[in-house]
Design an enzyme around this catalytic site. Structure first.
Site, PDB file in Angstrom:
ATOM      1  N   SER A 148      -4.795  -9.317  10.337  1.00 34.72           N
ATOM      2  CA  SER A 148      -3.420  -8.915  10.034  1.00 34.72           C
ATOM      3  C   SER A 148      -2.574 -10.176   9.802  1.00 34.72           C
ATOM      4  O   SER A 148      -2.937 -11.006   8.974  1.00 34.72           O
ATOM      5  CB  SER A 148      -2.889  -8.028  11.169  1.00 34.72           C
ATOM      6  OG  SER A 148      -1.684  -7.411  10.814  1.00 34.72           O
ATOM      7  N   ASP A 290      -6.637   1.340   4.866  1.00 36.67           N
ATOM      8  CA  ASP A 290      -5.501   0.502   5.281  1.00 36.67           C
ATOM      9  C   ASP A 290      -4.351   0.683   4.295  1.00 36.67           C
ATOM     10  O   ASP A 290      -4.434   0.268   3.145  1.00 36.67           O
ATOM     11  CB  ASP A 290      -5.952  -0.967   5.320  1.00 36.67           C
ATOM     12  CG  ASP A 290      -4.893  -1.897   5.912  1.00 36.67           C
ATOM     13  OD1 ASP A 290      -3.710  -1.514   5.977  1.00 36.67           O
ATOM     14  OD2 ASP A 290      -5.274  -3.019   6.314  1.00 36.67           O
ATOM     15  N   HIS A 320      -5.219   0.197   8.954  1.00 44.93           N
ATOM     16  CA  HIS A 320      -4.995  -1.197   9.300  1.00 44.93           C
ATOM     17  C   HIS A 320      -5.515  -1.518  10.704  1.00 44.93           C
ATOM     18  O   HIS A 320      -5.965  -2.629  10.968  1.00 44.93           O
ATOM     19  CB  HIS A 320      -3.497  -1.484   9.206  1.00 44.93           C
ATOM     20  CG  HIS A 320      -3.149  -2.933   9.289  1.00 44.93           C
ATOM     21  ND1 HIS A 320      -3.435  -3.821   8.275  1.00 44.93           N
ATOM     22  CD2 HIS A 320      -2.536  -3.656  10.256  1.00 44.93           C
ATOM     23  CE1 HIS A 320      -3.000  -5.038   8.619  1.00 44.93           C
ATOM     24  NE2 HIS A 320      -2.463  -4.958   9.816  1.00 44.93           N
TER      25      HIS A 320
END
Lengths: 343, 343
Positions: A148, A290, A320
């Site tokens: 991330s 995602d 995600h």
């Protein structure tokens, strides 16, 4: 290198010897260093305290591990901090990031206030990590594993400090944010600013986190978990998904600061690394559902990187959050990516 | 039936005669009627004012047209209200919903305050439409064309008043909301409540609308339009997508009320119609990139309806807003669905 020496003036590390058949405690430093960096949006060099964890087999090579904006240096439990870390499933003796073979280095993200700057960039975080390596006497890290926001900082680190990096492993992060994700984060920041301006910041931060949470998962997963009708309670109808959102919103308020949230959320949206500047071999790992980091962006990144890169895709309903949820499918990919790292 | 007679005590309608080769003005009633309904969440029957538009060829059969929660009775321009309606592209002389062949009837949504009830249901809207038909002396409508919330109300109408309906045309709406969409709307309502509680309701309503807007389009469309970096302005960085969001948020605040927004948003999430109860032929129209109403939900609806139904899918980057944007691809589907309706 000698961890004990490098740790001065940090607190005394745990026992560093691997002297008995029974596994000795890992070398662990959980401390802070003051380093000097020049923030991208600041007015010249500043000195900043970097809180870090450095743990693993004594003398083993170092791997940097960084997660999302709400993650901290405690990626795994350690002798200095016993609670499970945010990536406990992947880091430890015998796990994918094997503390028998490597040492993990992780920091708490800097925010804009730390830098006395209006904003903090992914480059600032990368520079702080590089300065911390200097301070700890680490010439080179075998790998940077970032997920991330951590993947964005990994890309910035690879672009700016590639000469001291062996391998980049970037999960669910690309060279720039996707405008849809930016739109959702812009609203999250708008909510938090509304709260700061109107003295209702806790409720606002909770709502912003709730909104973020809806983007971390796939619609499929949310749909499967929260089917069912409304229930009338405390003067209004409540939908099943609201209980989940409110629980996590409240929990987040207890552990996170609104201004820090604003700075780190913005930092994602300011992120912009030229893939060609990354001349380090890379493994990119994406999650098919995602909604924040579409696979198309990872494909574009892979094609434009300045060194060979592999793109691995995990099919998952967790979106995600796949990097936090798909333990078993992720572990072999991480092992493979880190195969040549380690003691 | 005689429009002029039915309109009493409404204002005098426009010229009803089709007497000259040049097209006469359509018969147009834009007025209000008091009707009696029993709200689902109320405490017995209430009398409520229903504002409506009824326009089209004098004496032609009636088609109900209803849009999303922020749409109003002015689906098309009329002699009583010259501004283009929210579905001007589809409704008019020679258009897909052809005012030379049919008359369109549309209402302003009721909200909870109108009903003196804590919440308003899609059934309440359907019952108000049925009561309005009685008041206007319309025994039967040829079709109910509903989009988004309008599709939900159309399903409720078909389930409860199917004997006076020829055909249901439901766009971007299903028998129940998807929990992901519910999650995003729950946060929107949380923002508005935060604003009401802390005297910052305009800013809150704007943010809620901005959030809604991000869900009406596909990521692909937003990504294409708002690529590009941040710009520093008025003390902070602004991303390209923020200007678009803020513009629309502000515009919405100028035309919508916060409590009404809460009630209608909640009404979507309380919506729950048993497809088997719908025994009217239906055309369902879905948009492939609609993140609020996934095609899977429309497939489930189609399979479970109590009468034959066609499912048409439009590939579009406009997501849920496809019904407002895909004029040219939508028109032939509407024409086909309404083929046997009309004078």
């Amino acid at each position: 290198m000698n961890v004990a020496a490098a740790s001065e003036p940090d607190p005394k590390p745990a026992d560093l010897r691997r002297s008995t058949p029974a596994r000795a405690p890992f070398a662990c430093l959980r401390a802070a260093r003051r380093v000097r960096i020049t923030p991208r949006y600041g007015e010249g060099a500043v000195e900043v305290e970097v809180r870090y964890l450095w743990t693993g087999a004594p003398g083993a090579p170092t791997v940097i591990v960084q997660g999302g904006i709400s993650a901290d240096r405690d990626a795994c439990s350690s002798t200095e901090h016993a609670a499970p870390g945010w990536w406990e499933s992947q880091i430890g003796a015998g796990r994918a990031i094997d503390l028998d073979d490597v040492r993990v280095l992780a920091i708490d993200w800097l925010d804009a206030d730390d830098l006395h700057a209006p904003s903090v960039s992914s480059e600032d975080q990368a520079d702080a990590l590089a300065a911390l390596l200097d301070a700890l006497g680490i010439a080179r890290v075998e790998a940077f594993v970032g997920a991330s926001y951590g993947a964005m900082v990994g890309l910035a680190f690879a672009a700016r400090h590639g000469e001291r990096l062996g391998k980049l492993v970037a999960l669910a992060g690309a060279h720039r944010p996707h405008p849809f994700a930016t739109a959702q984060r812009a609203v999250q920041r708008g909510i938090v600013r509304l709260g700061l301006e109107n003295r209702c910041v806790d409720d606002a931060l909770s709502l912003a986190r709730q909104l973020a949470l809806t983007t971390y998962r796939s619609g499929e997963e949310i749909g499967r978990r929260f089917a069912g009708g409304a229930e009338y309670r405390d003067g209004r109808f409540r939908l099943p998904v609201e209980g989940w959102l409110e629980h996590h919103g409240k929990r987040f308020v207890g552990r996170f600061d609104a201004r820090r949230y604003l700075a780190l959320s913005e930092s994602i949206d300011l992120h912009d690394v030229d893939p060609k500047a990354v001349r380090v071999p890379a493994t990119l790992i994406g999650f098919a559902s995602d909604r924040l980091v579409p696979l198309a962006d990872l494909c574009a990144l892979q094609q434009r990187l300045g060194a060979p890169a592999t793109l691995e895709v995990i099919e998952t309903p967790y979106g995600h959050d796949g990097f936090l949820k798909e333990h078993e499918r992720l572990a072999p990919l991480l092992r493979e990516a880190l195969r040549d790292c380690g003691a």
